[in-house]
Each structure stands twice: as C-alpha cells, then as structure tokens.
Design a protein around this motif. Structure first.
Motif, short mmCIF file in Angstrom:
data_model
loop_
_atom_site.label_atom_id
_atom_site.label_comp_id
_atom_site.label_asym_id
_atom_site.label_seq_id
_atom_site.Cartn_x
_atom_site.Cartn_y
_atom_site.Cartn_z
N ALA A 88 68.82 -60.16 -50.78
CA ALA A 88 69.90 -60.97 -50.03
C ALA A 88 69.12 -62.61 -49.00
O ALA A 88 67.98 -62.36 -48.15
CB ALA A 88 70.64 -59.82 -49.06
N ALA A 131 70.84 -63.65 -45.61
CA ALA A 131 71.88 -63.26 -44.80
C ALA A 131 71.94 -64.53 -43.08
O ALA A 131 71.05 -64.67 -43.19
CB ALA A 131 71.05 -61.77 -44.03
N GLY A 171 69.16 -67.54 -40.81
CA GLY A 171 69.51 -66.14 -41.54
C GLY A 171 67.43 -65.87 -41.67
O GLY A 171 66.81 -66.03 -40.86
N VAL A 221 73.11 -62.69 -53.18
CA VAL A 221 73.09 -60.90 -52.70
C VAL A 221 72.49 -60.53 -54.25
O VAL A 221 73.27 -60.97 -54.41
CB VAL A 221 73.66 -59.55 -52.25
N GLN A 233 79.13 -57.28 -43.51
CA GLN A 233 78.64 -57.33 -42.53
C GLN A 233 77.84 -55.77 -42.00
O GLN A 233 78.55 -54.88 -42.88
CB GLN A 233 79.21 -58.42 -41.34
N CYS A 254 66.47 -57.48 -38.86
CA CYS A 254 66.52 -59.00 -38.44
C CYS A 254 66.67 -59.48 -37.21
O CYS A 254 66.33 -60.60 -36.58
CB CYS A 254 67.74 -59.60 -40.16
N ALA A 260 75.71 -61.20 -45.14
CA ALA A 260 75.23 -61.72 -46.53
C ALA A 260 76.08 -62.48 -47.37
O ALA A 260 77.25 -62.56 -47.10
CB ALA A 260 74.91 -59.99 -47.34
N CYS A 261 75.13 -63.28 -46.94
CA CYS A 261 75.82 -64.94 -48.65
C CYS A 261 75.76 -64.89 -49.64
O CYS A 261 75.92 -65.56 -50.31
CB CYS A 261 74.95 -65.84 -47.23
N SER A 295 61.08 -59.28 -44.44
CA SER A 295 62.39 -60.31 -43.45
C SER A 295 61.55 -61.26 -43.60
O SER A 295 60.50 -61.36 -42.55
CB SER A 295 62.96 -59.15 -43.13
N THR A 335 69.46 -53.90 -37.82
CA THR A 335 68.74 -54.10 -38.77
C THR A 335 67.52 -54.65 -38.33
O THR A 335 67.35 -55.00 -36.90
CB THR A 335 69.16 -55.45 -39.34
N TRP A 378 75.56 -60.08 -38.59
CA TRP A 378 74.19 -60.20 -39.80
C TRP A 378 75.07 -59.57 -41.04
O TRP A 378 76.25 -59.42 -41.01
CB TRP A 378 73.85 -58.85 -40.07
#
Length: 402
Positions: free
Chosen positions: A44, A46, A128, A58, A71, A79, A55-56, A116, A77, A53
């Motif tokens: 993903a 993100a 992100g 996936v 979200q 991240c 997801a843009c 990540s 997470t 957080w």
C-alpha cells in the motif's frame, strides 16, 4: 480488523491525497511488482500524518480488507514509528525479531513480515509510507528489496510533488532548467543506485553458474541471472520513459550500418538462450546497408521478442522476420495464442498499460511504448494486428535510407 471512520475535519484534505496518488498511473504497477518480488500479499501507499494513517492505494492478495480511503488507528501501525524516525522499518520474521517480537502491531494484525519506507517529497515534506505486510515470514531485509522500496518511494514522492506543482502557481513558473534537473536526478537514481548493485548480483549469478561442486548452485545461479537480466530491462525501460517524457523523445544516433543482420541475430540468440523451452524462428534478409541506430533497433527487437515470448502461447513458435523492400526496413515479430481484443489494439503502445490477462510479474508495461518511440525517432511506423488465424504481429516500418 477495525477501521476508523474518516474524520469530518480532514475529509477534504484526505480525499485530495487519495486523488493525488490515484493520478500517478505507475502506482498500481509498483504495488504489483512489490508483491511479486517480495512474495508478500499486501502492499500500500499510505498517507501518514501525526494523527492519521490512511490507505491511498492498495494491492491486496490476502484479503486484508483495507481499501483506498480506509483508515487504521495510527499508533497500532509501525508507520507511526517510521514517521517519527524518518527511516525504514524492515522485519523478516516478527516472532524471531530481537526488537519487535513482542510488539503490539503484529499481534493486532496477525503479521510475520513487514516493511515500511517513508515517502518524502523533494521539498522535505513527509507524505506517508510505502509498505508491505504478510502473515508469513519473508526475506525483505535483502539490500536489493530495501533499495527497490526506497527508489519507488522516491519516485512516488517526486510524482506527488509534481502533482502539487501542477495544481499550483508554481507549475506556471517552472522553467526549463528545473525540468532538466528533475530529469537528471531521476535518471541518476535509476542509473547509479540500481545499476551498481544489479551488476554485483549479476556477477554473483555468473560465479554460481560455474560452481559444479554443488548441483543446486548452477540452477540457483541461472535463476538469479535471469532475474538480474529482467531487472536490467526494467531499468532501461524506465530510464528511456523518463527521457522521452521529460525531454524531447528517445535519442537516436542514425548512421549507415553495413550489415545489420549479425546484430539482430545476436538479440534473437540471447532470448533463445534465456528461454530454451520456446521455439523462435528467425529469417533475416537485409542484403545492404541501413541508415539506423543499431543499438536502438536491437532494443526494439528485444522488447518485441520478449513481449511475444511472455504473452504468446508456449506451444507455438515465435517468428522473427526482417527484410528490406523498396527502401524500407520491415521488422516483424509474430506469436500465436490469445488474440488482442479490438478495443485494446489502440492502447497497446500506451505507457504503463497492460492487458487484464497479463501474468503477474510481467513488468511495468513500458516496453511497447518505448518500441513505438524508437520507431518514431527513426521516422517510421509501428503497427499491430491480431487474429485467431494469423496470430499477433507487431510490424515496424523504418526508412532504410537506401
């Protein structure tokens, strides 16, 4: 898995971020390649802020259940920690990891492998993370995998920055020097940071191929060598795409070539060796000199033949024909197998486009686009025809200058 509803206060800005990522046409191919190269089931892009957080984009092959716009609670997470440190977090096996074996993230989401990498825009803004997860262990700490993520994260960051400029007054003020610098940085990242380690991988593969003490080593070496060759072709394609889009098209050096036959035959022999199970028929009839860029025509044939081998029926031969008629070099590659749909014929030369039936791991979809750019640069035309009876044929018509 519990997802958080999107905050009303940030709905507009988060929607804008999703749209910005969605407009980067290479992102689906990047996520697909990440899953293919790592064996991980979820990847993903993100958006990660100090509170959110989201997801843009996936790629979900394991039913993780997260869609663009979904979200997660930020502090569940890793991240969150990657953003704080502005550094990648890479874990092959949570259960055996000295630092993260007891971390709450793998317990919440049932994970064993994780990577990540921050996406930071050229202006220093943290957008992100580019990340991948899987419930099974995976060897994601290998330097080539980490470097692949870093390069893709840099490219996404560059594209997001370009997207912001496009919709701002800065886009109107960007001058030719800034564009040239961006092109040079883009090519430098791919040409230097990827080619050097790839050369080391290829050299290692060559050594393994020659080891006869262990019967498994030559097989491993050949597989590694094939992977390095495929990655090198992807790098070449992306670099040529960058030059074509950011510059004035693919550069060619057209000179009289007394005998083009050996150079085209070398390409055919190379792909025959790389695909020993496939039958490739070759008929080359080029009796005189041709005005062309021989290296680019080798690249053209390599891409067309590689495409035919990848997408053609494995039990049918691939035919390569080159001849000169009435001052025109005709170069064609034909394969049997599935017919290209009529509505797809007009799209095969578009960058990043691949048919829905394409096998996973088949590349970024730039090969045929670059083929057309090479032919265009020679003042020629590239055509495609596909039928059940005649198969699929790509035909390049190039002025021979004779």
């Amino acid at each position: 898995m519990t997802q958080l509803p999107t905050s009303i206060d940030t709905q507009e800005s988060l929607a804008r971020d999703i749209g910005a990522v969605a407009r980067i046409s290479a992102v689906p191919s990047i996520l697909s390649m990440i899953c293919d190269e790592t064996g991980m089931g979820f990847a993903a892009v993100a958006r990660v802020t100090d509170a959110t957080w989201m997801a843009c984009a996936v790629r979900d092959n394991i039913g993780f259940g997260l869609q663009p716009g979904g979200q997660l609670e930020l502090k569940t997470t890793l991240c969150f920690e990657s953003r704080a440190a502005r550094a990648p977090i890479v874990i092959d096996h949570f259960s055996k990891d000295a630092v993260y074996s007891g971390h709450h993230t793998p317990a919440i989401y049932g994970l064993e492998s994780y990577i990540s990498v921050p996406i930071i825009l050229p202006n220093g803004e943290y957008f992100g993370n580019l990340c991948a997860i899987d419930p099974r262990p995976a060897q994601v700490s290998e330097p080539r995998i980490v470097r692949m993520f870093e390069v893709f994260a840099n490219l996404i960051g560059m594209q997001l920055e370009a997207e912001k400029r496009h919709w701002s007054t800065e886009a109107l003020l960007m001058n030719e020097r800034e564009t040239a610098n961006l092109r040079e940085q883009f090519i430098a990242v791919l040409g230097h940071d990827l080619r050097n380690p790839l050369a080391a991988v290829s050299a290692t593969a060559e050594v393994l191929c020659r080891k006869t003490t262990d019967p498994d080593l030559p097989t491993i070496g050949k597989r590694l060598k094939s992977t390095a060759f495929r990655m090198a072709r992807l790098i070449d394609d992306v670099m040529d795409f960058a030059r074509g889009r950011l510059g004035s098209g693919i550069a060619v050096s057209i000179q009289p070539v007394a005998d083009l036959t050996p150079q085209l035959k070398a390409v055919v022999d190379e792909l025959r060796d790389a695909n020993p199970a496939r039958v490739v028929n070759c008929r080359l009839d080029i009796p005189g000199p041709v005005d062309c860029d021989a290296g680019r025509l080798q690249q053209l044939l390599s891409n067309l033949l590689g495409n035919a081998i990848s997408h053609g029926a494995e039990d049918q031969p691939v035919d390569v024909v080159a001849r000169v008629e009435e001052g025109t070099l005709l170069l064609s590659v034909t394969n049997g197998g599935d017919v290209i749909a009529v509505d797809s014929l007009s799209r095969v030369f578009e960058p990043y486009w691949r048919p829905a039936t394409s096998a996973r791991g088949g590349g970024l979809g730039l090969g045929l686009y670059i083929c057309k750019q090479i032919v265009d640069a020679h003042g020629g035309a590239l055509e495609v025809a596909s039928s059940a009876d005649a198969g699929t044929t790509f035909l390049a018509r190039i002025p021979a200058g004779v």
